[in-house]
Enzyme design. Structure first.
Site, PDB file in Angstrom:
ATOM      1  N   LYS A 190      12.389  -0.713  12.239  1.00 37.42           N
ATOM      2  CA  LYS A 190      11.651  -1.770  11.550  1.00 37.42           C
ATOM      3  C   LYS A 190      11.736  -3.019  12.423  1.00 37.42           C
ATOM      4  O   LYS A 190      12.771  -3.701  12.456  1.00 37.42           O
ATOM      5  CB  LYS A 190      12.274  -2.032  10.170  1.00 37.42           C
ATOM      6  CG  LYS A 190      11.547  -3.088   9.345  1.00 37.42           C
ATOM      7  CD  LYS A 190      10.290  -2.562   8.700  1.00 37.42           C
ATOM      8  CE  LYS A 190       9.660  -3.612   7.782  1.00 37.42           C
ATOM      9  NZ  LYS A 190       8.437  -3.118   7.131  1.00 37.42           N
TER      10      LYS A 190
ATOM     11  N   GLY B  28       3.139  -5.229   6.939  1.00 40.65           N
ATOM     12  CA  GLY B  28       1.798  -5.489   6.434  1.00 40.65           C
ATOM     13  C   GLY B  28       0.759  -4.686   7.186  1.00 40.65           C
ATOM     14  O   GLY B  28       0.927  -3.490   7.420  1.00 40.65           O
TER      15      GLY B  28
ATOM     16  N   GLY C 299      -0.974   5.864   0.126  1.00 44.00           N
ATOM     17  CA  GLY C 299       0.444   5.683  -0.145  1.00 44.00           C
ATOM     18  C   GLY C 299       0.825   5.592  -1.609  1.00 44.00           C
ATOM     19  O   GLY C 299       1.989   5.824  -1.958  1.00 44.00           O
TER      20      GLY C 299
ATOM     21  N   GLY D  73       5.449  -0.941  10.822  1.00 42.60           N
ATOM     22  CA  GLY D  73       4.970  -2.309  10.973  1.00 42.60           C
ATOM     23  C   GLY D  73       5.188  -3.131   9.718  1.00 42.60           C
ATOM     24  O   GLY D  73       5.705  -2.651   8.707  1.00 42.60           O
TER      25      GLY D  73
ATOM     26  N   VAL E 277       0.823  -1.216   0.000  1.00 45.22           N
ATOM     27  CA  VAL E 277       0.000   0.000   0.000  1.00 45.22           C
ATOM     28  C   VAL E 277       0.857   1.265   0.000  1.00 45.22           C
ATOM     29  O   VAL E 277       0.318   2.382  -0.013  1.00 45.22           O
ATOM     30  CB  VAL E 277      -0.979   0.027   1.197  1.00 45.22           C
ATOM     31  CG1 VAL E 277      -1.973  -1.108   1.110  1.00 45.22           C
ATOM     32  CG2 VAL E 277      -0.222   0.002   2.517  1.00 45.22           C
ATOM     33  N   GLY E 278       2.184   1.114   0.035  1.00 42.43           N
ATOM     34  CA  GLY E 278       3.064   2.274   0.009  1.00 42.43           C
ATOM     35  C   GLY E 278       3.537   2.713   1.381  1.00 42.43           C
ATOM     36  O   GLY E 278       3.948   3.863   1.559  1.00 42.43           O
ATOM     37  N   LYS E 279       3.502   1.788   2.334  1.00 38.25           N
ATOM     38  CA  LYS E 279       3.853   2.139   3.713  1.00 38.25           C
ATOM     39  C   LYS E 279       5.287   2.629   3.852  1.00 38.25           C
ATOM     40  O   LYS E 279       5.549   3.643   4.510  1.00 38.25           O
ATOM     41  CB  LYS E 279       3.621   0.907   4.603  1.00 38.25           C
ATOM     42  CG  LYS E 279       3.749   1.149   6.084  1.00 38.25           C
ATOM     43  CD  LYS E 279       3.209  -0.024   6.875  1.00 38.25           C
ATOM     44  CE  LYS E 279       4.022  -1.295   6.695  1.00 38.25           C
ATOM     45  NZ  LYS E 279       3.614  -2.138   5.558  1.00 38.25           N
TER      46      LYS E 279
END
Length: 242
Positions: free
Chosen positions: A37, A112, A170, A110, A13-15
């Protein structure tokens, strides 16, 4: 806020690009930034992961990765299959608190979605946010299906007593379809929080200076940007057919 947790409504989603954009604006404003991360999956040892991408786009940031697993699976599953230790919320909280002592902003990315399992007990990034008492920024996709996944994420945050500061798209397509255009109006309601940014798909291919410009245009003044959700929505309005 000095610690911000970034989660997605799902994968791809472009996180990571949103994290890089947040970091880039903070760096450009002279702030000391750290990006944490907790678990990186689908990347072998020695290969560049999400943190390398953030550093490439944002510039001088401190990066820390707690665990890395070679298979592209949920962290708990990847850890089990690889025989490596899992990540626990206490590990994430301890690392974030340590980084917070020497930085102005700590971004925790996070893996996912919000409820992806990190360990055998079912711990998630939501538990880490709770342990840190940190607000959460939700990154959503633009098109069909995003209202449902965004609403589910918002409901999960609410049930856990976590603060959702807003939602960012995103990966905004160069040629948005009907669903994407309509979702600009409906996303804040689904998220129960304001639309705080829209970043163009393909932003990761930009050079650092151009990326910072795109980040400033695509993120809210809350983050040092100039994005105006009302103006953006009006300029991309989807009018019913006559």
């Amino acid at each position: 806020m000095s610690v911000l947790v970034i989660t997605g409504t799902g994968t791809e989603v472009g996180k990571t690009v949103v994290v890089a954009a947040l970091a880039a604006l903070a760096v450009a404003d002279g702030r000391r930034v750290a990006v944490l991360k907790p678990a990186q999956t689908g990347i072998a040892d020695g290969e560049p992961g999400d943190l390398a991408e953030v550093a490439r786009l944002a510039g001088p940031v401190t990066t820390r990765e707690l665990r890395r697993y070679p298979e592209p699976l949920a962290p708990a599953t990847a850890a089990r299959r690889s025989g490596q230790p899992t990540v626990h919320p206490a590990d994430v909280a301890a690392a974030a608190v340590e980084l917070d002592a020497t930085h102005d902003l700590v971004l925790v990315e996070g893996a996912g979605g919000l409820l992806v399992r990190f360990d055998e007990a079912g711990s998630t990034i939501a538990d880490a946010a709770w342990a840190l008492n940190a607000p959460v920024l939700v990154v959503a996709q633009a098109g069909l299906g995003t209202l449902n996944t965004t609403a589910l994420t918002a409901e999960a945050l609410l049930r856990r007593g976590l603060e959702s500061v807003g939602v960012v798209v995103g990966r905004w397509p160069a040629e948005p379809d009907l669903a994407s255009l309509s979702n600009l109006v409906d996303l804040p309601e689904a998220a129960g929080a304001p639309l705080l940014g829209v970043l163009p798909d393909g932003a990761a291919a930009l050079g650092r200076a151009e990326f910072t410009e795109a980040a400033r245009a695509g993120l809210s003044p809350w983050f040092g940007g100039t994005f105006d959700p009302e103006e953006f929505t009006a300029s991309h309005s989807c009018r019913p057919e006559q």
